[in-house]
Motif scaffolding. Sequence first.
Motif, PDB file in Angstrom:
ATOM      1  N   MET A  84       0.785  -1.223  -0.122  1.00 12.57           N
ATOM      2  CA  MET A  84      -0.206   0.082  -0.009  1.00 12.57           C
ATOM      3  C   MET A  84       0.728   1.333  -0.085  1.00 12.57           C
ATOM      4  O   MET A  84       0.445   2.396   0.061  1.00 12.57           O
ATOM      5  N   SER A  85       2.101   1.071   0.035  1.00 15.64           N
ATOM      6  CA  SER A  85       2.984   2.301   0.034  1.00 15.64           C
ATOM      7  C   SER A  85       4.246   2.052  -0.820  1.00 15.64           C
ATOM      8  O   SER A  85       4.607   1.290  -1.108  1.00 15.64           O
ATOM      9  N   ILE A  86       5.054   3.200  -1.225  1.00 18.59           N
ATOM     10  CA  ILE A  86       6.129   3.340  -1.785  1.00 18.59           C
ATOM     11  C   ILE A  86       7.066   4.075  -1.019  1.00 18.59           C
ATOM     12  O   ILE A  86       6.793   5.120  -0.547  1.00 18.59           O
ATOM     13  N   SER A  87       8.525   3.555  -0.898  1.00 22.37           N
ATOM     14  CA  SER A  87       9.467   4.439  -0.182  1.00 22.37           C
ATOM     15  C   SER A  87      10.746   4.153  -1.142  1.00 22.37           C
ATOM     16  O   SER A  87      10.885   3.382  -2.072  1.00 22.37           O
ATOM     17  N   ALA A  88      11.510   5.141  -0.841  1.00 23.72           N
ATOM     18  CA  ALA A  88      12.794   4.930  -1.285  1.00 23.72           C
ATOM     19  C   ALA A  88      13.968   5.275  -0.665  1.00 23.72           C
ATOM     20  O   ALA A  88      14.025   5.999   0.361  1.00 23.72           O
ATOM     21  N   GLU A  89      15.148   4.477  -0.883  1.00 20.48           N
ATOM     22  CA  GLU A  89      16.396   5.001  -0.350  1.00 20.48           C
ATOM     23  C   GLU A  89      17.187   5.655  -1.149  1.00 20.48           C
ATOM     24  O   GLU A  89      17.665   4.943  -2.199  1.00 20.48           O
ATOM     25  N   ASN A  90      18.216   6.607  -0.759  1.00 16.63           N
ATOM     26  CA  ASN A  90      18.901   7.617  -1.648  1.00 16.63           C
ATOM     27  C   ASN A  90      20.327   7.219  -1.267  1.00 16.63           C
ATOM     28  O   ASN A  90      20.661   7.491  -0.021  1.00 16.63           O
ATOM     29  N   ASN A  91      21.154   7.183  -2.177  1.00 16.07           N
ATOM     30  CA  ASN A  91      22.662   7.180  -1.886  1.00 16.07           C
ATOM     31  C   ASN A  91      23.452   7.853  -2.866  1.00 16.07           C
ATOM     32  O   ASN A  91      23.128   7.909  -3.856  1.00 16.07           O
ATOM     33  N   VAL A  92      24.696   8.249  -2.205  1.00 15.88           N
ATOM     34  CA  VAL A  92      25.556   8.873  -3.292  1.00 15.88           C
ATOM     35  C   VAL A  92      26.869   8.161  -3.196  1.00 15.88           C
ATOM     36  O   VAL A  92      27.462   7.955  -2.178  1.00 15.88           O
ATOM     37  N   ILE A  93      27.319   7.427  -4.280  1.00 12.72           N
ATOM     38  CA  ILE A  93      28.537   6.533  -4.548  1.00 12.72           C
ATOM     39  C   ILE A  93      29.415   7.099  -5.148  1.00 12.72           C
ATOM     40  O   ILE A  93      29.346   7.775  -6.349  1.00 12.72           O
ATOM     41  N   ASP A  94      30.721   7.146  -4.689  1.00 16.33           N
ATOM     42  CA  ASP A  94      31.943   7.766  -5.050  1.00 16.33           C
ATOM     43  C   ASP A  94      32.419   6.495  -5.948  1.00 16.33           C
ATOM     44  O   ASP A  94      33.209   5.673  -5.633  1.00 16.33           O
ATOM     45  N   ASN A  95      32.771   6.880  -7.273  1.00 19.52           N
ATOM     46  CA  ASN A  95      33.109   5.969  -8.360  1.00 19.52           C
ATOM     47  C   ASN A  95      33.839   6.860  -9.449  1.00 19.52           C
ATOM     48  O   ASN A  95      33.840   6.627 -10.500  1.00 19.52           O
ATOM     49  N   GLN A  96      34.796   7.534  -8.711  1.00 20.59           N
ATOM     50  CA  GLN A  96      35.443   8.480  -9.489  1.00 20.59           C
ATOM     51  C   GLN A  96      36.297   7.923 -10.420  1.00 20.59           C
ATOM     52  O   GLN A  96      36.658   8.580 -11.515  1.00 20.59           O
ATOM     53  N   GLU A  97      37.082   6.769 -10.119  1.00 19.02           N
ATOM     54  CA  GLU A  97      38.275   6.154 -10.936  1.00 19.02           C
ATOM     55  C   GLU A  97      37.449   5.497 -12.321  1.00 19.02           C
ATOM     56  O   GLU A  97      38.101   5.859 -13.346  1.00 19.02           O
ATOM     57  N   GLU A  98      36.298   5.128 -12.151  1.00 21.20           N
ATOM     58  CA  GLU A  98      35.531   4.517 -13.325  1.00 21.20           C
ATOM     59  C   GLU A  98      35.254   5.893 -14.169  1.00 21.20           C
ATOM     60  O   GLU A  98      35.310   5.836 -15.319  1.00 21.20           O
ATOM     61  N   ILE A  99      34.715   6.843 -13.542  1.00 22.78           N
ATOM     62  CA  ILE A  99      34.162   8.052 -14.300  1.00 22.78           C
ATOM     63  C   ILE A  99      35.225   8.730 -15.068  1.00 22.78           C
ATOM     64  O   ILE A  99      35.054   9.047 -16.136  1.00 22.78           O
ATOM     65  N   THR A 100      36.430   8.984 -14.237  1.00 16.21           N
ATOM     66  CA  THR A 100      37.598   9.351 -15.122  1.00 16.21           C
ATOM     67  C   THR A 100      38.061   8.734 -16.288  1.00 16.21           C
ATOM     68  O   THR A 100      38.113   9.204 -17.322  1.00 16.21           O
ATOM     69  N   LYS A 101      38.186   7.274 -15.942  1.00 19.12           N
ATOM     70  CA  LYS A 101      38.441   6.679 -17.129  1.00 19.12           C
ATOM     71  C   LYS A 101      37.418   6.717 -18.430  1.00 19.12           C
ATOM     72  O   LYS A 101      38.088   6.822 -19.435  1.00 19.12           O
ATOM     73  N   PHE A 102      36.133   6.650 -18.132  1.00 17.11           N
ATOM     74  CA  PHE A 102      35.073   6.980 -19.093  1.00 17.11           C
ATOM     75  C   PHE A 102      35.221   8.416 -19.733  1.00 17.11           C
ATOM     76  O   PHE A 102      35.254   8.354 -21.083  1.00 17.11           O
ATOM     77  N   LEU A 103      35.558   9.333 -18.906  1.00 19.06           N
ATOM     78  CA  LEU A 103      35.643  10.605 -19.694  1.00 19.06           C
ATOM     79  C   LEU A 103      36.937  10.831 -20.371  1.00 19.06           C
ATOM     80  O   LEU A 103      36.675  11.369 -21.405  1.00 19.06           O
ATOM     81  N   LEU A 104      38.131  10.352 -19.906  1.00 19.90           N
ATOM     82  CA  LEU A 104      39.296  10.445 -20.742  1.00 19.90           C
ATOM     83  C   LEU A 104      39.234   9.735 -22.071  1.00 19.90           C
ATOM     84  O   LEU A 104      39.624   9.967 -23.297  1.00 19.90           O
ATOM     85  N   LYS A 105      38.503   8.524 -21.979  1.00 15.65           N
ATOM     86  CA  LYS A 105      38.268   7.801 -23.370  1.00 15.65           C
ATOM     87  C   LYS A 105      37.158   8.381 -24.188  1.00 15.65           C
ATOM     88  O   LYS A 105      37.309   8.346 -25.480  1.00 15.65           O
TER      89      LYS A 105
END
Length: 161
Positions: free
Chosen positions: A119-140
């Motif tokens: 009868m309801s909806i809830s959410a859990e929010n998080n911020v994840i530090d994934n800088q290494e993967e993001i940096t590789k993606f951006l450089l490529k």
Amino acid sequence: MIQEKHIDGQSISNSEGIVVTNLISNTDEVGNIFVPHLKYIAVYQGESNDAGLSKKVEFTPDKNSDHNIFKLPVGHYKWWQIVFGNHYFLLDRNEGFEVKENTVTYIGDLKTIIDYGFMSISAENNVIDNQEEITKFLLKNYPKLMSESVFEKKLTILESI
């Protein structure tokens, strides 16, 4: 206003910067019916915190765990809400992120896990530090952007109220 993704090589004016994030959710588990409607909404505050509310920006994933590179006006942004379908969660409006001139700012991967109760909806929010993967993606995939801009990690806080 829904933010469009930045394309490598597009011009960036002195009054703009780049925000990088991944938008992650579990909505794929329910047949993708909410994915087009999942959006994170922030409100542009201007170039100083006392500038007042002026416009909303929406971060909407094309698909789950997709890299999102957005060009935005320089200034402060405060979180407003997460919307999916006809449901929403208000966010702590004291938290947000800043867009700086000639800067690529990684605000973390925004992860929202939605719990569909009987009868309801809830959410859990998080911020994840994934800088290494993001940096590789951006450089490529965004070599011009990375060679012409400063890269900065400033993880945001994403909390429901």
